[in-house]
Design a protein around this motif. Structure first.
Motif, PDB file in Angstrom:
ATOM      1  N   LEU A  64       0.420  -1.024  -0.050  1.00 38.00           N
ATOM      2  CA  LEU A  64      -0.007   0.132  -0.195  1.00 38.00           C
ATOM      3  C   LEU A  64       0.944   1.446   0.530  1.00 38.00           C
ATOM      4  CD1 LEU A  64      -3.038  -1.166   2.530  1.00 38.00           C
ATOM      5  CD2 LEU A  64      -2.935  -0.156  -0.051  1.00 38.00           C
ATOM      6  N   LEU A  65       2.243   0.672   0.799  1.00 37.32           N
ATOM      7  CA  LEU A  65       2.886   2.870   1.028  1.00 37.32           C
ATOM      8  C   LEU A  65       3.317   2.891  -0.836  1.00 37.32           C
ATOM      9  CD1 LEU A  65       4.401   1.855   4.101  1.00 37.32           C
ATOM     10  CD2 LEU A  65       2.052   4.089   3.558  1.00 37.32           C
ATOM     11  N   LEU A  66       4.299   1.364  -0.702  1.00 35.42           N
ATOM     12  CA  LEU A  66       5.088   1.777  -2.250  1.00 35.42           C
ATOM     13  C   LEU A  66       3.832   1.805  -3.270  1.00 35.42           C
ATOM     14  CD1 LEU A  66       7.063  -1.518  -2.181  1.00 35.42           C
ATOM     15  CD2 LEU A  66       7.881   0.741  -1.776  1.00 35.42           C
ATOM     16  N   LEU A  67       2.019   1.699  -3.921  1.00 35.28           N
ATOM     17  CA  LEU A  67       1.160   2.039  -4.353  1.00 35.28           C
ATOM     18  C   LEU A  67       1.229   3.566  -4.549  1.00 35.28           C
ATOM     19  CD1 LEU A  67      -1.195  -1.575  -4.461  1.00 35.28           C
ATOM     20  CD2 LEU A  67       0.349   0.011  -6.985  1.00 35.28           C
ATOM     21  N   GLY A  68       1.018   3.852  -3.066  1.00 38.21           N
ATOM     22  CA  GLY A  68       0.761   5.452  -2.672  1.00 38.21           C
ATOM     23  C   GLY A  68       2.217   6.367  -3.207  1.00 38.21           C
ATOM     24  N   CYS A  69       2.833   5.610  -3.308  1.00 36.49           N
ATOM     25  CA  CYS A  69       3.981   6.833  -3.684  1.00 36.49           C
ATOM     26  C   CYS A  69       4.482   6.488  -4.892  1.00 36.49           C
ATOM     27  CB  CYS A  69       5.426   6.078  -2.453  1.00 36.49           C
ATOM     28  SG  CYS A  69       5.402   6.575  -0.857  1.00 36.49           S
ATOM     29  N   VAL A  71       6.095   4.620  -5.823  1.00 40.35           N
ATOM     30  CA  VAL A  71       7.799   3.797  -6.266  1.00 40.35           C
ATOM     31  C   VAL A  71       6.676   2.115  -7.080  1.00 40.35           C
ATOM     32  CG1 VAL A  71       8.475   2.116  -5.143  1.00 40.35           C
ATOM     33  CG2 VAL A  71       8.070   4.096  -4.039  1.00 40.35           C
ATOM     34  N   ILE A  72       5.935   1.525  -6.848  1.00 35.81           N
ATOM     35  CA  ILE A  72       5.328   0.368  -8.250  1.00 35.81           C
ATOM     36  C   ILE A  72       4.197   1.430  -8.666  1.00 35.81           C
ATOM     37  CG2 ILE A  72       6.101  -1.120  -6.492  1.00 35.81           C
ATOM     38  CD1 ILE A  72       3.330  -1.787  -5.634  1.00 35.81           C
ATOM     39  N   ALA A  73       3.907   0.167 -10.077  1.00 33.84           N
ATOM     40  CA  ALA A  73       2.818   1.125 -10.702  1.00 33.84           C
ATOM     41  C   ALA A  73       1.747   0.432 -10.459  1.00 33.84           C
ATOM     42  CB  ALA A  73       3.233   0.286 -11.929  1.00 33.84           C
ATOM     43  N   ASN A  75      -1.491  -1.350 -10.016  1.00 38.87           N
ATOM     44  CA  ASN A  75      -1.657  -2.643 -10.726  1.00 38.87           C
ATOM     45  C   ASN A  75      -3.103  -2.939 -10.441  1.00 38.87           C
ATOM     46  OD1 ASN A  75      -2.392  -5.256 -10.574  1.00 38.87           O
ATOM     47  ND2 ASN A  75       0.036  -5.827 -10.614  1.00 38.87           N
ATOM     48  N   PRO A  76      -4.232  -3.646 -11.111  1.00 38.19           N
ATOM     49  CA  PRO A  76      -5.122  -3.399 -10.308  1.00 38.19           C
ATOM     50  C   PRO A  76      -6.153  -4.732  -9.793  1.00 38.19           C
ATOM     51  CG  PRO A  76      -5.678  -2.268 -12.327  1.00 38.19           C
ATOM     52  CD  PRO A  76      -4.026  -2.819 -12.836  1.00 38.19           C
ATOM     53  N   CYS A  77      -4.993  -5.688 -10.555  1.00 37.31           N
ATOM     54  CA  CYS A  77      -4.675  -7.014  -9.577  1.00 37.31           C
ATOM     55  C   CYS A  77      -4.929  -7.328  -8.339  1.00 37.31           C
ATOM     56  CB  CYS A  77      -4.571  -8.135 -10.546  1.00 37.31           C
ATOM     57  SG  CYS A  77      -5.167  -8.228 -11.785  1.00 37.31           S
ATOM     58  N   LEU A  78      -3.551  -6.395  -7.837  1.00 38.91           N
ATOM     59  CA  LEU A  78      -2.616  -5.807  -6.422  1.00 38.91           C
ATOM     60  C   LEU A  78      -3.093  -5.632  -6.297  1.00 38.91           C
ATOM     61  CD1 LEU A  78      -0.508  -6.416  -5.269  1.00 38.91           C
ATOM     62  CD2 LEU A  78       0.872  -4.503  -5.346  1.00 38.91           C
ATOM     63  N   GLU A  79      -4.661  -4.587  -6.204  1.00 37.55           N
ATOM     64  CA  GLU A  79      -4.443  -3.494  -5.704  1.00 37.55           C
ATOM     65  C   GLU A  79      -6.570  -4.199  -5.340  1.00 37.55           C
ATOM     66  OE1 GLU A  79      -5.462   0.095  -8.252  1.00 37.55           O
ATOM     67  OE2 GLU A  79      -3.483   0.270  -8.166  1.00 37.55           O
ATOM     68  N   LEU A  80      -7.240  -4.772  -5.553  1.00 35.73           N
ATOM     69  CA  LEU A  80      -8.401  -5.818  -6.081  1.00 35.73           C
ATOM     70  C   LEU A  80      -7.616  -6.536  -4.747  1.00 35.73           C
ATOM     71  CD1 LEU A  80     -11.010  -6.736  -6.396  1.00 35.73           C
ATOM     72  CD2 LEU A  80     -10.026  -7.757  -8.459  1.00 35.73           C
ATOM     73  N   LEU A  81      -6.805  -7.513  -5.133  1.00 33.27           N
ATOM     74  CA  LEU A  81      -6.097  -8.214  -4.438  1.00 33.27           C
ATOM     75  C   LEU A  81      -6.463  -7.767  -2.091  1.00 33.27           C
ATOM     76  CD1 LEU A  81      -5.376 -11.413  -2.935  1.00 33.27           C
ATOM     77  CD2 LEU A  81      -3.028  -9.653  -3.281  1.00 33.27           C
ATOM     78  N   LEU A  82      -5.874  -6.437  -2.490  1.00 30.54           N
ATOM     79  CA  LEU A  82      -5.657  -5.858  -1.009  1.00 30.54           C
ATOM     80  C   LEU A  82      -6.737  -5.612  -1.117  1.00 30.54           C
ATOM     81  CD1 LEU A  82      -2.649  -3.834  -1.541  1.00 30.54           C
ATOM     82  CD2 LEU A  82      -2.645  -5.706  -0.109  1.00 30.54           C
ATOM     83  N   LEU A  83      -7.778  -4.736  -1.094  1.00 31.43           N
ATOM     84  CA  LEU A  83      -9.187  -5.177  -1.312  1.00 31.43           C
ATOM     85  C   LEU A  83     -10.223  -5.584  -1.155  1.00 31.43           C
ATOM     86  CD1 LEU A  83     -11.627  -2.691  -1.336  1.00 31.43           C
ATOM     87  CD2 LEU A  83     -12.105  -3.560  -3.864  1.00 31.43           C
ATOM     88  N   ALA A  84      -9.892  -6.630  -1.534  1.00 29.39           N
ATOM     89  CA  ALA A  84     -10.614  -8.454  -0.700  1.00 29.39           C
ATOM     90  C   ALA A  84     -10.063  -8.770  -0.041  1.00 29.39           C
ATOM     91  CB  ALA A  84     -10.321  -9.270  -2.072  1.00 29.39           C
TER      92      ALA A  84
END
Length: 128
Positions: A64-69, A71-73, A75-84
């Protein structure tokens, strides 16, 4: 920068630290005296499960911090995994309390579901 992901990451990070300190202290107090009992085996399985959740919290915080900053692009799949994950934790926590017919006060005292809900909402807002 995505402030929603950063906020979710900081909350997950705070949960990680509280989980490590208070969770370990709590579980140590609940340890059965007789290591040969069935109760000990159930406690030990729960203890191992708590440690698995520690890893989940640490990884979710990191991503979440890497996505927020940025640092990593994104990624809808990663975001959906975190949401789920956080949405699922919220739902299953509430279902577990209901299944055990927990008193109303336990819903507030064991309010982890609320934190999971807030983090899931923040992730959902960040996905927009």
């Amino acid at each position: 920068m995505n402030g929603w992901f950063l906020a979710a990451g900081f909350l997950a990070g705070a949960a990680f630290f509280v989980h490590v300190v208070a969770g370990n202290r709590f579980y140590s107090l609940a340890r059965p005296a007789d290591a040969r009992s069935d109760g000990y085996e159930a406690w030990l399985m729960g203890r191992c499960g708590v440690q698995m959740i520690t890893v989940d919290l640490a990884l979710a915080t990191l991503f979440l911090l890497l996505l927020g900053c940025g640092v990593i692009a994104r990624n809808p799949c990663l975001e959906l995994l975190l949401l789920a994950t956080y949405g699922g934790w919220c739902v299953f926590w509430l279902v577990s309390l209901a299944w055990e017919r927990a008193a109303a006060g336990r819903y507030l005292r064991l309010c982890h579901w609320g934190l999971f809900l807030v983090i899931a909402v923040l992730i959902g807002l960040g996905m927009r």
